[in-house]
Design a protein around this motif. Sequence first.
Motif, PDB file in Angstrom:
ATOM      1  N   ARG A   1       0.828  -1.203   0.000  1.00 33.93           N
ATOM      2  CA  ARG A   1       0.000   0.000   0.000  1.00 33.93           C
ATOM      3  C   ARG A   1       0.867   1.259   0.000  1.00 33.93           C
ATOM      4  O   ARG A   1       0.630   2.199  -0.762  1.00 33.93           O
ATOM      5  N   VAL A   2       1.898   1.269   0.837  1.00 36.94           N
ATOM      6  CA  VAL A   2       2.786   2.433   0.910  1.00 36.94           C
ATOM      7  C   VAL A   2       3.514   2.621  -0.417  1.00 36.94           C
ATOM      8  O   VAL A   2       3.655   3.744  -0.905  1.00 36.94           O
TER       9      VAL A   2
ATOM     10  N   GLU B   1       1.022   4.152  -2.867  1.00 35.95           N
ATOM     11  CA  GLU B   1       0.674   5.540  -2.565  1.00 35.95           C
ATOM     12  C   GLU B   1       1.847   6.496  -2.749  1.00 35.95           C
ATOM     13  O   GLU B   1       1.660   7.663  -3.084  1.00 35.95           O
ATOM     14  N   SER B   2       3.065   6.002  -2.511  1.00 38.29           N
ATOM     15  CA  SER B   2       4.217   6.898  -2.522  1.00 38.29           C
ATOM     16  C   SER B   2       5.048   6.825  -3.794  1.00 38.29           C
ATOM     17  O   SER B   2       5.809   7.744  -4.092  1.00 38.29           O
TER      18      SER B   2
END
Length: 152
Positions: free
Chosen positions: A123-124, A127-128
Amino acid sequence: MPDELTAEARSRKWLERLQAQGYRLTAPRRAVVQVVSGETQRALNPTEIYDLAREHYPKLGLVTVYRTLEKLEELGLVQRVHQQDGCHAYIAGFVGHQHLLICERCGCVTYFEGDDLSPLIARVEGESGYQINDHWLQLFGICQKCRRGKQT
């Protein structure tokens, strides 16, 4: 958990690794290695290492402690422990990927193998835009021994 070597065997192993990397095995460096390789239950800050190592080599300088810790960390022999006050402490490195529980009162370190953090990491990354190659988890709290001491 740290490897199951005795403190003396771990110290010898670390000194051999340092020497194999081209570092001289000076008496001050040996004193620092002896202290850090022997402590596997509590993270020590550089000043504590300095004070304990001076018992083995009274002429030890604090700069030597920092330089030796830097080399030991580069070789994966010590683990840096972040403290809430922003300073760092160090503990003998461990085998495999594990996480740390750190007592805020006594500094005791307990190792635990983490849960699968893959969904969080994915997820990180999404998103990043980062590609995450590694992670480091340290949880701070009060150990059972300190909690029992407070209640009595």
